[in-house]
Design a protein around this motif. Structure first.
Motif, PDB file in Angstrom:
ATOM      1  N   GLU A  14       0.827  -1.206   0.000  1.00 49.57           N
ATOM      2  CA  GLU A  14       0.000   0.000   0.000  1.00 49.57           C
ATOM      3  C   GLU A  14       0.865   1.262   0.000  1.00 49.57           C
ATOM      4  OE1 GLU A  14      -2.858  -0.067   3.124  1.00 49.57           O
ATOM      5  OE2 GLU A  14      -3.474  -2.136   2.726  1.00 49.57           O
ATOM      6  N   ALA A  15       2.070   1.132   0.556  1.00 54.43           N
ATOM      7  CA  ALA A  15       3.032   2.228   0.583  1.00 54.43           C
ATOM      8  C   ALA A  15       4.415   1.596   0.642  1.00 54.43           C
ATOM      9  CB  ALA A  15       2.778   3.131   1.791  1.00 54.43           C
ATOM     10  N   ASP A  16       5.458   2.387   0.718  1.00 54.80           N
ATOM     11  CA  ASP A  16       6.797   1.824   0.857  1.00 54.80           C
ATOM     12  C   ASP A  16       6.874   0.991   2.139  1.00 54.80           C
ATOM     13  OD1 ASP A  16       7.316   3.243  -1.396  1.00 54.80           O
ATOM     14  OD2 ASP A  16       8.837   4.556  -0.521  1.00 54.80           O
ATOM     15  N   VAL A  17       7.327  -0.263   2.016  1.00 53.19           N
ATOM     16  CA  VAL A  17       7.353  -1.178   3.160  1.00 53.19           C
ATOM     17  C   VAL A  17       8.740  -1.804   3.301  1.00 53.19           C
ATOM     18  CG1 VAL A  17       6.383  -3.275   4.178  1.00 53.19           C
ATOM     19  CG2 VAL A  17       4.903  -1.725   2.885  1.00 53.19           C
ATOM     20  N   PRO A  18       9.437  -1.577   4.415  1.00 50.58           N
ATOM     21  CA  PRO A  18      10.702  -2.282   4.653  1.00 50.58           C
ATOM     22  C   PRO A  18      10.421  -3.765   4.903  1.00 50.58           C
ATOM     23  CG  PRO A  18      10.467  -0.352   6.079  1.00 50.58           C
ATOM     24  CD  PRO A  18       9.126  -0.618   5.481  1.00 50.58           C
ATOM     25  N   ILE A  19      11.223  -4.647   4.324  1.00 50.52           N
ATOM     26  CA  ILE A  19      11.054  -6.079   4.542  1.00 50.52           C
ATOM     27  C   ILE A  19      12.418  -6.747   4.694  1.00 50.52           C
ATOM     28  CG2 ILE A  19       8.905  -6.153   3.207  1.00 50.52           C
ATOM     29  CD1 ILE A  19      10.464  -7.676   1.021  1.00 50.52           C
ATOM     30  N   ILE A  20      12.399  -7.939   5.281  1.00 46.05           N
ATOM     31  CA  ILE A  20      13.556  -8.826   5.319  1.00 46.05           C
ATOM     32  C   ILE A  20      13.136 -10.143   4.694  1.00 46.05           C
ATOM     33  CG2 ILE A  20      15.198 -10.080   6.766  1.00 46.05           C
ATOM     34  CD1 ILE A  20      14.861  -7.863   8.852  1.00 46.05           C
ATOM     35  N   LEU A  21      13.884 -10.592   3.704  1.00 47.46           N
ATOM     36  CA  LEU A  21      13.631 -11.864   3.046  1.00 47.46           C
ATOM     37  C   LEU A  21      14.651 -12.889   3.503  1.00 47.46           C
ATOM     38  CD1 LEU A  21      13.074 -10.522  -0.593  1.00 47.46           C
ATOM     39  CD2 LEU A  21      11.296 -11.378   0.946  1.00 47.46           C
ATOM     40  N   MET A  22      14.241 -14.149   3.562  1.00 48.85           N
ATOM     41  CA  MET A  22      15.143 -15.235   3.922  1.00 48.85           C
ATOM     42  C   MET A  22      14.850 -16.384   2.953  1.00 48.85           C
ATOM     43  SD  MET A  22      15.759 -16.872   7.741  1.00 48.85           S
ATOM     44  CE  MET A  22      15.725 -15.266   8.516  1.00 48.85           C
ATOM     45  N   LEU A  23      15.367 -16.252   1.735  1.00 46.70           N
ATOM     46  CA  LEU A  23      15.015 -17.175   0.662  1.00 46.70           C
ATOM     47  C   LEU A  23      16.247 -17.745  -0.051  1.00 46.70           C
ATOM     48  CD1 LEU A  23      12.040 -15.185  -0.910  1.00 46.70           C
ATOM     49  CD2 LEU A  23      11.874 -17.431   0.164  1.00 46.70           C
ATOM     50  N   ARG A  24      17.438 -17.442   0.443  1.00 43.21           N
ATOM     51  CA  ARG A  24      18.651 -17.865  -0.260  1.00 43.21           C
ATOM     52  C   ARG A  24      19.408 -18.908   0.567  1.00 43.21           C
ATOM     53  NH1 ARG A  24      23.897 -14.201  -1.912  1.00 43.21           N
ATOM     54  NH2 ARG A  24      24.868 -15.761  -3.257  1.00 43.21           N
ATOM     55  N   PRO A  25      19.458 -20.159   0.111  1.00 45.28           N
ATOM     56  CA  PRO A  25      20.178 -21.200   0.857  1.00 45.28           C
ATOM     57  C   PRO A  25      21.681 -21.074   0.692  1.00 45.28           C
ATOM     58  CG  PRO A  25      19.347 -22.107  -1.185  1.00 45.28           C
ATOM     59  CD  PRO A  25      18.821 -20.692  -1.110  1.00 45.28           C
ATOM     60  N   ARG A  26      22.411 -21.714   1.587  1.00 45.77           N
ATOM     61  CA  ARG A  26      23.860 -21.752   1.463  1.00 45.77           C
ATOM     62  C   ARG A  26      24.329 -23.203   1.558  1.00 45.77           C
ATOM     63  NH1 ARG A  26      25.856 -17.911   6.096  1.00 45.77           N
ATOM     64  NH2 ARG A  26      27.835 -18.389   5.075  1.00 45.77           N
ATOM     65  N   SER A  27      25.513 -23.473   1.088  1.00 49.56           N
ATOM     66  CA  SER A  27      26.037 -24.835   1.108  1.00 49.56           C
ATOM     67  C   SER A  27      26.258 -25.299   2.547  1.00 49.56           C
ATOM     68  CB  SER A  27      27.358 -24.908   0.330  1.00 49.56           C
ATOM     69  OG  SER A  27      27.158 -24.603  -1.035  1.00 49.56           O
ATOM     70  N   GLY A  28      26.093 -26.619   2.756  1.00 49.85           N
ATOM     71  CA  GLY A  28      26.274 -27.198   4.076  1.00 49.85           C
ATOM     72  C   GLY A  28      26.608 -28.668   3.954  1.00 49.85           C
ATOM     73  N   ASP A  29      26.498 -29.396   5.079  1.00 46.43           N
ATOM     74  CA  ASP A  29      26.910 -30.798   5.105  1.00 46.43           C
ATOM     75  C   ASP A  29      26.133 -31.671   4.123  1.00 46.43           C
ATOM     76  OD1 ASP A  29      28.747 -30.226   7.032  1.00 46.43           O
ATOM     77  OD2 ASP A  29      27.475 -30.816   8.715  1.00 46.43           O
ATOM     78  N   ALA A  30      24.830 -31.409   3.946  1.00 50.05           N
ATOM     79  CA  ALA A  30      23.998 -32.286   3.115  1.00 50.05           C
ATOM     80  C   ALA A  30      23.588 -31.630   1.798  1.00 50.05           C
ATOM     81  CB  ALA A  30      22.752 -32.721   3.894  1.00 50.05           C
ATOM     82  N   GLN A  31      24.163 -30.483   1.475  1.00 50.79           N
ATOM     83  CA  GLN A  31      23.791 -29.818   0.223  1.00 50.79           C
ATOM     84  C   GLN A  31      24.932 -28.940  -0.265  1.00 50.79           C
ATOM     85  OE1 GLN A  31      20.341 -27.763   1.834  1.00 50.79           O
ATOM     86  NE2 GLN A  31      21.433 -25.811   1.859  1.00 50.79           N
ATOM     87  N   TRP A  32      25.070 -28.902  -1.579  1.00 51.70           N
ATOM     88  CA  TRP A  32      26.050 -28.026  -2.213  1.00 51.70           C
ATOM     89  C   TRP A  32      25.310 -27.184  -3.221  1.00 51.70           C
ATOM     90  CZ3 TRP A  32      30.628 -26.011  -1.529  1.00 51.70           C
ATOM     91  CH2 TRP A  32      31.240 -25.349  -2.607  1.00 51.70           C
ATOM     92  N   ILE A  33      25.317 -25.866  -3.016  1.00 53.25           N
ATOM     93  CA  ILE A  33      24.600 -24.971  -3.908  1.00 53.25           C
ATOM     94  C   ILE A  33      25.421 -24.779  -5.178  1.00 53.25           C
ATOM     95  CG2 ILE A  33      23.518 -22.721  -4.166  1.00 53.25           C
ATOM     96  CD1 ILE A  33      22.293 -24.619  -2.029  1.00 53.25           C
ATOM     97  N   VAL A  34      24.935 -25.332  -6.283  1.00 52.55           N
ATOM     98  CA  VAL A  34      25.634 -25.258  -7.563  1.00 52.55           C
ATOM     99  C   VAL A  34      25.450 -23.880  -8.187  1.00 52.55           C
ATOM    100  CG1 VAL A  34      25.781 -26.244  -9.879  1.00 52.55           C
ATOM    101  CG2 VAL A  34      25.345 -27.729  -7.900  1.00 52.55           C
ATOM    102  N   SER A  35      24.224 -23.373  -8.139  1.00 52.43           N
ATOM    103  CA  SER A  35      23.937 -22.049  -8.684  1.00 52.43           C
ATOM    104  C   SER A  35      22.635 -21.545  -8.079  1.00 52.43           C
ATOM    105  CB  SER A  35      23.817 -22.093 -10.218  1.00 52.43           C
ATOM    106  OG  SER A  35      22.706 -22.881 -10.606  1.00 52.43           O
TER     107      SER A  35
END
Length: 267
Positions: A14-35
């Protein structure tokens, strides 16, 4: 297995709204982020930071009007989650300092409530402390709590789920965490993607710390399943919201996909 996962979120502010997104995974023990690909429309300045749990967060201001966030990630994932029947309980005095916080009651996981402790004691009666107790809790939730959309909301706690015996993955996870913590087993919430989840959606499960490491437990599933992409970790849903907004903004549509990486992604 290499899988591709992503989501598209469409908002109206409705107007300018500050937000925080948490949608980007990172590599870890059971996953490797290829791209990974992260698109916003309209384009606005974004600042990325790492929170106290190691999650990648994106801070921005959504301008008034329609706004779209689209993410896509390719990851090498473990086909199976680790199972360790009989793995022993880790005494509190031997826990790493950064794990201690996951023993404490939190907003949606009131592990200090008598009803939670009573139920946990009944579930694990006679079992070896440690992995077997956490698995018994996962199994009990899967068998005793009904999975049904529209039966809980963003304020539902583990205690309410225990009383009502119904909920969704978020509620199953909060209950599993609370029951484990009442036994002095550290437990944390994980949100992300699960291949072949039905119905497809962003997903939640819990991890318990036994025998000196974290193990995955998913009370929505009948058997252990791998091919997961973990996006964020925290004490409960308050720590791992995909979107935290600080003003009036409506989510108009959400699409989620998870598939083998050699197939086409929705456009």
């Amino acid at each position: 297995m290499k899988i591709q996962a992503g989501c598209e979120l469409r908002f109206t502010a409705e107007a300018d709204v500050p937000i925080i997104l948490m949608l980007r995974p990172r590599s870890g023990d059971a996953q490797w982020i290829v791209s990974d690909q992260y698109l916003i429309d309209p384009v606005v300045p974004v600042t990325e930071f790492t929170d106290s749990y190691g999650n990648l967060c994106q801070r921005l201001v959504v301008p008034a009007g329609p706004f779209t966030v689209s993410t896509s990630t390719q990851a090498e994932t473990a086909d199976e989650i680790d199972v360790a029947v009989g793995a022993p309980y880790t005494p509190v005095q031997d826990l790493p300092t950064d794990v201690l916080g996951f023993l404490l009651a939190s907003r949606y996981c009131p592990s200090d409530q008598p009803a939670i402790a009573k139920q946990a004691a009944a579930i694990v009666d006679g079992l070896l402390p440690g992995y077997n107790q956490a698995e018994a809790i996962r199994k009990w939730i899967h068998e005793q709590i009904t999975y049904q959309y529209g039966t809980s909301n963003a304020q539902t706690s583990a205690l309410e789920t225990l009383e009502n015996r119904i909920g969704v993955c978020r509620d199953f996870t909060h209950l599993g965490i609370a029951l484990c913590r009442s036994l002095n087993i550290p437990a944390r919430m994980v949100v992300g993607y699960l291949h072949e989840l039905d119905p497809m959606d962003l997903h939640a499960w819990f991890e318990a710390f036994v025998n000196g490491r974290w193990y995955t437990f998913d009370a929505t599933q009948a058997v252990p399943k791998g091919n997961r992409i973990s996006v964020a970790y925290g004490r409960d849903a308050a720590d791992v919201a995909f979107v935290t907004q600080f003003g009036p903004m409506t989510l108009d549509n959400m699409e989620v996909w998870v598939k083998p990486a050699d197939t086409d992604t929705p456009t």
